[in-house]
Scaffold this active site. Structure first.
Site, short mmCIF file in Angstrom:
data_model
loop_
_atom_site.label_atom_id
_atom_site.label_comp_id
_atom_site.label_asym_id
_atom_site.label_seq_id
_atom_site.Cartn_x
_atom_site.Cartn_y
_atom_site.Cartn_z
N HIS A 66 0.70 3.72 -2.46
CA HIS A 66 0.62 2.49 -3.25
C HIS A 66 1.31 1.33 -2.55
O HIS A 66 2.51 1.40 -2.27
CB HIS A 66 1.28 2.74 -4.61
CG HIS A 66 1.12 1.60 -5.57
ND1 HIS A 66 2.17 1.12 -6.32
CD2 HIS A 66 0.05 0.84 -5.91
CE1 HIS A 66 1.74 0.14 -7.09
NE2 HIS A 66 0.46 -0.06 -6.86
N ARG A 67 0.57 0.27 -2.29
CA ARG A 67 1.07 -0.90 -1.55
C ARG A 67 1.72 -0.43 -0.24
O ARG A 67 2.71 -1.01 0.21
CB ARG A 67 2.08 -1.70 -2.38
CG ARG A 67 1.59 -2.06 -3.78
CD ARG A 67 2.59 -2.89 -4.56
NE ARG A 67 2.28 -2.91 -5.98
CZ ARG A 67 3.05 -3.42 -6.93
NH1 ARG A 67 4.18 -4.00 -6.60
NH2 ARG A 67 2.69 -3.39 -8.19
N GLU A 114 -3.40 2.07 -0.48
CA GLU A 114 -3.82 0.99 -1.37
C GLU A 114 -2.98 -0.24 -1.04
O GLU A 114 -1.78 -0.12 -0.74
CB GLU A 114 -3.58 1.39 -2.83
CG GLU A 114 -4.11 0.40 -3.87
CD GLU A 114 -3.09 -0.61 -4.40
OE1 GLU A 114 -3.44 -1.40 -5.25
OE2 GLU A 114 -1.92 -0.61 -3.92
N ASP A 135 -2.90 -4.87 -1.91
CA ASP A 135 -3.45 -5.99 -2.70
C ASP A 135 -3.80 -7.15 -1.78
O ASP A 135 -3.02 -7.48 -0.89
CB ASP A 135 -2.41 -6.45 -3.72
CG ASP A 135 -1.86 -5.29 -4.53
OD1 ASP A 135 -2.62 -4.71 -5.31
OD2 ASP A 135 -0.67 -4.95 -4.35
N HIS A 161 0.91 -8.99 -3.57
CA HIS A 161 0.65 -8.57 -4.96
C HIS A 161 0.76 -9.74 -5.93
O HIS A 161 -0.15 -10.01 -6.71
CB HIS A 161 1.64 -7.48 -5.36
CG HIS A 161 1.44 -7.00 -6.77
ND1 HIS A 161 2.00 -7.64 -7.86
CD2 HIS A 161 0.73 -5.97 -7.26
CE1 HIS A 161 1.63 -7.01 -8.97
NE2 HIS A 161 0.87 -6.00 -8.64
N GLU A 165 -7.45 -3.48 -2.96
CA GLU A 165 -7.46 -4.06 -4.30
C GLU A 165 -7.63 -5.56 -4.20
O GLU A 165 -6.77 -6.26 -3.67
CB GLU A 165 -6.19 -3.72 -5.10
CG GLU A 165 -6.35 -4.26 -6.51
CD GLU A 165 -5.13 -4.14 -7.40
OE1 GLU A 165 -4.24 -3.31 -7.16
OE2 GLU A 165 -5.08 -4.95 -8.36
N LYS A 217 -7.21 -8.93 -5.51
CA LYS A 217 -6.23 -9.44 -6.49
C LYS A 217 -6.28 -10.95 -6.47
O LYS A 217 -5.40 -11.61 -5.89
CB LYS A 217 -4.86 -8.93 -6.02
CG LYS A 217 -3.72 -9.01 -6.97
CD LYS A 217 -3.77 -7.92 -7.96
CE LYS A 217 -2.45 -7.24 -8.20
NZ LYS A 217 -2.64 -6.13 -9.16
N ASP A 227 3.83 5.59 -5.05
CA ASP A 227 4.75 4.84 -4.18
C ASP A 227 5.39 5.75 -3.14
O ASP A 227 6.02 5.25 -2.20
CB ASP A 227 5.88 4.23 -5.03
CG ASP A 227 5.38 3.19 -6.00
OD1 ASP A 227 4.49 2.40 -5.61
OD2 ASP A 227 5.88 3.16 -7.15
O1 G3P Z 1 -4.61 -0.23 -7.47
C1 G3P Z 1 -3.68 0.39 -8.29
C2 G3P Z 1 -2.53 -0.50 -8.68
O2 G3P Z 1 -2.02 -1.10 -7.51
C3 G3P Z 1 -2.91 -1.53 -9.68
O3 G3P Z 1 -1.82 -2.26 -10.15
O4 G3P Z 1 -0.32 -4.18 -10.23
O5 G3P Z 1 0.19 -2.29 -8.71
O6 G3P Z 1 -1.68 -3.81 -8.19
P1 G3P Z 1 -0.87 -3.18 -9.27
MG MG Z 2 -2.49 -2.85 -6.40
#
Ligand code: G3P
Ligand code: MG
Length: 242
Positions: free
Chosen positions: A11-12, A38, A40, A53, A113, A115, A234
């Site tokens: 995540h990120r 993943e 953003d 993000h 993602e 965003k 994460d």
């Molecule tokens: O893509 C999953 C997750 O990253 C979505 O929420 O706010 O962390 O971008 P956020």
């Molecule tokens: Mg995200």
């Protein structure tokens, strides 16, 4: 595009142990054996896609104000690592293009993602797709995702060959219609709000089920029992030990 999602996506990058949405963070996920990451993506004032993000710079950089009011030249001057740990003070905000180049070199696959800043749903997708069409080999796996229906709609119209995942936070009554309209490959739910019934109907309709953000093994086990295909975390290393 023929591909299989992994059970774990960073995540990120690997946001628990390295600054989110930076090359160091992506490298950290790779060091923890993630094969997918993943991150953003949104636009600078001059319409260049970058990894970020928040709509504003304060939380994850030493800058101030809206990303949508900041040009790429100014974005590139910022320190995107010190807020997390001083040892990453040289970390910059990466451009989307630079990130793709990095991932190709490392043979790692992206969950991109989309965003968008406010009212930039269409433009953000268009700029992302423009770069993907130039840089990303057509048969190389990737997954687009977004909370923005409009962003995914324009992705479907302009580049139907890139698979789409619809991101949903709390349960929405119209999720099924929206997923169908977007011809989605996957549904990405907030694990906190995922019920057994909802998971069952997602799976019954043939969508891949992705959840964010799980950082605890017990939650992961429960998620897989619910039929979840992929967990965004994460701390990929916790789940990818050997
Ligand atoms: O893509 C999953 C997750 O990253 C979505 O929420 O706010 O962390 O971008 P956020
Ligand atoms: Mg995200």
């Amino acid at each position: 595009m023929d591909f299989q999602l992994p059970k774990i996506i960073g995540h990120r990058g690997a946001a628990l142990t390295a600054p989110e949405n930076t090359i160091a963070g992506l490298q950290e996920a790779i060091d923890q054996k993630a094969t997918w990451v993943e991150f953003d993506v949104k636009l600078t004032q001059d319409n260049i896609p970058i990894l970020m993000h928040d709509d504003t710079l304060e939380r994850t950089t030493n800058g101030q104000g809206f990303v949508s009011n900041t040009t790429l030249v100014d974005v590139l001057k910022l320190d995107a690592g010190s807020w997390f740990n001083i040892k990453w003070s040289r970390e910059k905000i990466p451009t989307f293009e630079e990130t793709l180049q990095f991932l190709i070199t490392k043979n790692i696959f992206p969950n991109i993602e989309i965003k968008p800043n406010q009212d930039e749903d269409y433009q953000t997708t268009l700029e992302i797709i423009k770069i993907l069409n130039i840089m990303w080999p057509r048969n190389r796996p990737l997954l687009l995702s977004s909370f923005s229906f409009q962003s995914l709609e324009v992705a479907k119209e302009t580049s139907p060959y890139f698979p789409r995942g619809y991101l949903i936070d709390r349960y929405q009554n119209d999720w099924m219609q929206k997923a169908m309209d977007l011809s989605c490959y996957s549904i990405h739910c907030n694990y906190k709000y995922l019920t057994k019934n909802w998971a069952d109907s997602i799976k019954k309709l043939g969508y891949k089920l992705v959840v964010y953000t799980i950082n605890v093994p017990d939650d992961a086990e429960r998620a897989y029992q619910l039929g979840v295909d992929t967990i965004i975390t994460d701390c990929p290393g916790i789940f990818l030990k050997n």
